[in-house]
Design a protein around this motif. Structure first.
Motif, mmCIF file in Angstrom:
data_model
loop_
_atom_site.group_PDB
_atom_site.id
_atom_site.type_symbol
_atom_site.label_atom_id
_atom_site.label_comp_id
_atom_site.label_asym_id
_atom_site.label_seq_id
_atom_site.Cartn_x
_atom_site.Cartn_y
_atom_site.Cartn_z
ATOM 1 N N ILE A 46 0.611 -1.061 -0.082
ATOM 2 C CA ILE A 46 -0.312 -0.320 -0.080
ATOM 3 C C ILE A 46 0.930 1.381 0.143
ATOM 4 N N THR A 47 0.797 2.210 -0.983
ATOM 5 C CA THR A 47 1.907 3.502 -1.119
ATOM 6 C C THR A 47 0.561 4.376 -0.352
ATOM 7 N N GLY A 48 1.496 5.419 -0.019
ATOM 8 C CA GLY A 48 1.119 7.037 0.308
ATOM 9 C C GLY A 48 1.114 6.734 1.726
ATOM 10 N N HIS A 49 -0.779 7.916 1.860
ATOM 11 C CA HIS A 49 -1.007 7.465 2.877
ATOM 12 C C HIS A 49 -2.560 6.736 2.937
ATOM 13 N N GLY A 50 -1.998 5.685 2.356
ATOM 14 C CA GLY A 50 -2.985 4.865 2.824
ATOM 15 C C GLY A 50 -3.410 3.623 3.218
ATOM 16 N N CYS A 51 -1.884 3.047 3.998
ATOM 17 C CA CYS A 51 -1.622 2.490 5.230
ATOM 18 C C CYS A 51 -2.345 3.214 5.973
ATOM 19 N N GLU A 52 -1.861 4.533 6.556
ATOM 20 C CA GLU A 52 -2.580 4.927 7.625
ATOM 21 C C GLU A 52 -4.060 4.408 7.941
ATOM 22 N N GLN A 53 -4.260 4.986 6.489
ATOM 23 C CA GLN A 53 -6.391 5.089 7.005
ATOM 24 C C GLN A 53 -6.751 3.486 6.728
ATOM 25 N N LEU A 54 -5.892 2.990 5.906
ATOM 26 C CA LEU A 54 -6.191 1.798 6.491
ATOM 27 C C LEU A 54 -6.422 1.111 7.658
ATOM 28 N N THR A 55 -5.559 1.060 8.255
ATOM 29 C CA THR A 55 -4.865 0.520 10.120
ATOM 30 C C THR A 55 -5.458 1.404 11.188
ATOM 31 N N GLU A 56 -5.716 2.275 10.709
ATOM 32 C CA GLU A 56 -6.190 3.458 12.122
ATOM 33 C C GLU A 56 -7.264 2.673 12.438
ATOM 34 N N ARG A 57 -7.884 2.238 12.240
ATOM 35 C CA ARG A 57 -9.657 1.502 13.371
ATOM 36 C C ARG A 57 -8.957 0.489 13.869
ATOM 37 N N ILE A 58 -8.095 -0.310 12.968
ATOM 38 C CA ILE A 58 -7.351 -1.589 14.517
ATOM 39 C C ILE A 58 -6.554 -1.344 15.061
ATOM 40 N N GLU A 59 -5.620 0.029 15.110
ATOM 41 C CA GLU A 59 -5.101 0.794 16.017
ATOM 42 C C GLU A 59 -5.054 1.387 17.402
ATOM 43 N N GLU A 60 -6.629 2.195 17.291
ATOM 44 C CA GLU A 60 -7.419 2.042 17.942
ATOM 45 C C GLU A 60 -7.889 0.806 19.007
ATOM 46 N N LYS A 61 -7.956 0.062 18.274
ATOM 47 C CA LYS A 61 -8.731 -1.552 19.756
ATOM 48 C C LYS A 61 -7.089 -1.955 19.713
ATOM 49 N N LEU A 62 -6.153 -1.854 19.519
ATOM 50 C CA LEU A 62 -5.042 -2.381 20.551
ATOM 51 C C LEU A 62 -4.147 -1.270 21.251
ATOM 52 N N GLY A 63 -4.966 -0.202 20.990
ATOM 53 C CA GLY A 63 -4.479 0.847 22.227
ATOM 54 C C GLY A 63 -3.415 1.606 21.478
ATOM 55 N N VAL A 64 -2.576 2.206 22.183
ATOM 56 C CA VAL A 64 -2.085 3.651 21.741
ATOM 57 C C VAL A 64 -1.013 3.269 20.799
ATOM 58 N N VAL A 65 -0.495 3.861 19.669
ATOM 59 C CA VAL A 65 0.880 3.907 19.096
ATOM 60 C C VAL A 65 1.823 4.988 19.906
ATOM 61 N N GLN A 66 2.718 3.422 19.386
ATOM 62 C CA GLN A 66 4.314 4.416 20.733
ATOM 63 C C GLN A 66 5.283 4.932 19.526
ATOM 64 N N GLN A 67 4.976 3.913 18.671
ATOM 65 C CA GLN A 67 6.122 4.211 17.338
ATOM 66 C C GLN A 67 5.960 4.418 16.040
ATOM 67 N N ARG A 68 5.937 4.706 15.104
ATOM 68 C CA ARG A 68 5.352 4.618 13.301
ATOM 69 C C ARG A 68 7.222 5.067 12.742
ATOM 70 N N GLN A 69 6.487 3.795 12.047
ATOM 71 C CA GLN A 69 8.340 3.880 10.670
ATOM 72 C C GLN A 69 7.492 3.757 9.463
ATOM 73 N N PRO A 70 7.476 4.529 8.262
ATOM 74 C CA PRO A 70 7.199 4.529 7.183
ATOM 75 C C PRO A 70 8.548 3.845 6.597
ATOM 76 N N THR A 71 8.465 3.000 4.945
ATOM 77 C CA THR A 71 8.213 2.223 4.906
ATOM 78 C C THR A 71 8.772 3.184 3.385
ATOM 79 N N SER A 72 10.041 2.352 2.905
ATOM 80 C CA SER A 72 9.388 3.365 1.107
ATOM 81 C C SER A 72 8.312 3.562 0.187
ATOM 82 N N GLU A 73 7.672 2.590 0.483
ATOM 83 C CA GLU A 73 5.840 2.309 0.077
ATOM 84 C C GLU A 73 5.700 3.975 0.528
#
Length: 70
Positions: free
Chosen positions: A23-50
């Protein structure tokens, strides 16, 4: 279209690592937003080249001042 994959690794201390592929661009964050809300607090993000593919950048022209030397 490339395969889109989300991989989760649950560490012994309870931390969850999430890797998104295909998944390229900001689509990654849009896709995982709801999952991350259920898992808890995001401590760190490391963007890949994609994450940077498919993004457009707007460059503003600079104003150049010149002075005449006599």
């Amino acid at each position: 279209m490339a395969q889109q994959t989300i991989r989760f690794r649950i560490r012994p201390d309870g931390r969850v690592e999430e890797v998104v592929e295909g998944i390229t661009g900001h689509g990654c964050e849009q896709l995982t937003e709801r999952i991350e809300e259920k898992l808890g607090v995001v401590q760190q993000r490391q963007p890949t080249s994609e994450a940077f593919q498919g993004q457009t950048t707007t460059v503003q022209p600079e104003q150049t001042l010149s002075s005449q030397v006599s």
